[in-house]
Design a protein around this motif. Sequence first.
Motif, short mmCIF file in Angstrom:
data_model
loop_
_atom_site.label_atom_id
_atom_site.label_comp_id
_atom_site.label_asym_id
_atom_site.label_seq_id
_atom_site.Cartn_x
_atom_site.Cartn_y
_atom_site.Cartn_z
N THR A 129 1.21 -1.30 0.01
CA THR A 129 0.02 -0.02 -0.03
C THR A 129 0.80 1.11 -0.11
N SER B 95 -11.46 -4.81 1.71
CA SER B 95 -10.45 -3.63 1.64
C SER B 95 -9.54 -3.89 0.44
N ARG C 26 -8.82 -1.09 -2.56
CA ARG C 26 -7.46 -0.56 -3.05
C ARG C 26 -7.44 -1.00 -4.47
N ALA D 261 -7.80 1.66 -7.01
CA ALA D 261 -6.76 2.92 -7.15
C ALA D 261 -5.64 2.95 -8.23
N GLY E 45 -7.48 4.30 -2.67
CA GLY E 45 -6.45 3.81 -1.73
C GLY E 45 -6.48 3.94 -0.40
N GLY F 249 -9.40 1.95 1.14
CA GLY F 249 -9.24 0.41 1.49
C GLY F 249 -8.44 0.05 2.66
N ILE F 250 -7.51 1.13 2.88
CA ILE F 250 -6.62 0.98 4.15
C ILE F 250 -7.46 1.04 5.55
N ALA G 215 -2.16 -1.83 -8.45
CA ALA G 215 -3.89 -2.10 -8.31
C ALA G 215 -4.30 -3.58 -8.83
N PHE H 17 -3.71 -5.96 -5.97
CA PHE H 17 -4.66 -5.77 -4.92
C PHE H 17 -6.09 -6.69 -5.42
#
Length: 412
Positions: free
Chosen positions: A233, A287, A291, A294, A305, A308-309, A368, A371
Amino acid sequence: MWLRLYAYGLVGSVYLDQFLWFVYLLRLGYSPAAIGVAYAVMQAVRFALDVPSSMLSDRFGQRPLLVLASLLKAVSSVLFLLAAHGFAFVVVGSAVTAMALTLPSGVDLSYVRSLSDRDPHKAGAERLQFRLSRYMGMQALAGLAAGVIGGAIASWSFPLLYQLDAAIGLVAAAIAQALPNLRPPRAPAAFGATRAALWHGLREVAAARPAFWQLALLIIPLWTFSSVGTEYTQALLLRVGLQPFGISLAFAGAGLAAWFGTLASGGVTERRRSAVLRAIVWLYPLSALVRSLAVPGRGGARVAGISGIFVGRLGSGASGVLVNTALLDRAPEDHRATALSAVNTLQMACMLVLFPVLGLVAGREGVAFAFALLAGGLAVVAIGLQFALRRGDGEPLAPRTDRVEPGAEIRR
């Protein structure tokens, strides 16, 4: 004594570079491939030391390892401070950092369980869950502090950041030294007998009841995918245009979500614990999926982004207490730290494979897309956990209430 333990959980978990070490090394001119080598060294050391260090703590006591871990944290900060003078400092610093992270792994949570058993006021399942939630809440709060303070300092001076990190390690060592010394039930024996006892402990963990390993073998990939995603991330947010301070603030805000989730989980009743955990694990794939949206150059990439965190850290904070309570309950009574470290070691092995593989995917298809793959893997694990936790509904997740007389085996 609980205030000292919570203070250790807070100060000992503050790594000011936690969300910026990747960015720091990139700014020094190291390539992603070189950083990957350093990360692989870190995971290899953790893989090699996690179980042996916890076996020693089960045999000789937990406090010495907590003190040593904090001292090593200070040493690793000094080594990273010298990273500009050669890659050898990065490699050695990564190895020492791994030792600082590994020595308390499983040991601190086992220490919370041991201290809770000796609590003269209350004992039992929900009391332990409350203590774990508060201790792990302090760890989450440390992540929040590291994000805000570390980001502010790094925007001005990375060297100052590592100097302060070294000082924090020394303070944490002093706090750990002031904790009660919970001696193991058996006095240390001669080397041969000790070695035999350590091997016996390892066999006990390997032969732990099926409920332990059924849960552990699903938790390992869940934590692996989530941990690797957290590291990548940093690169994701850097590519969508965030500067180091912005990246650190994003993680700090997510740390607040983790702190809230950790404290809230302490109030979950035993009857609802399994159902709540089954719901929470879905936050992990959600999550990663958020992300994956992003994509650099796409509108809303930064929002995706950061969001998602937040979702991921909320899930990890809330589930961490419940999962560790369940693992401690199912672990062999005299080898709890070893059992937790066995789980962590297997996770490190998975990360050694997944981290570079995901790096290759990210390099070719974009971070991306990596993820998106993590989201798929986490969804599969979440489905598996639904079945495993439903099968275990008849068996309480809460720890056994083995009472020990107040103050027994506590040495100051």
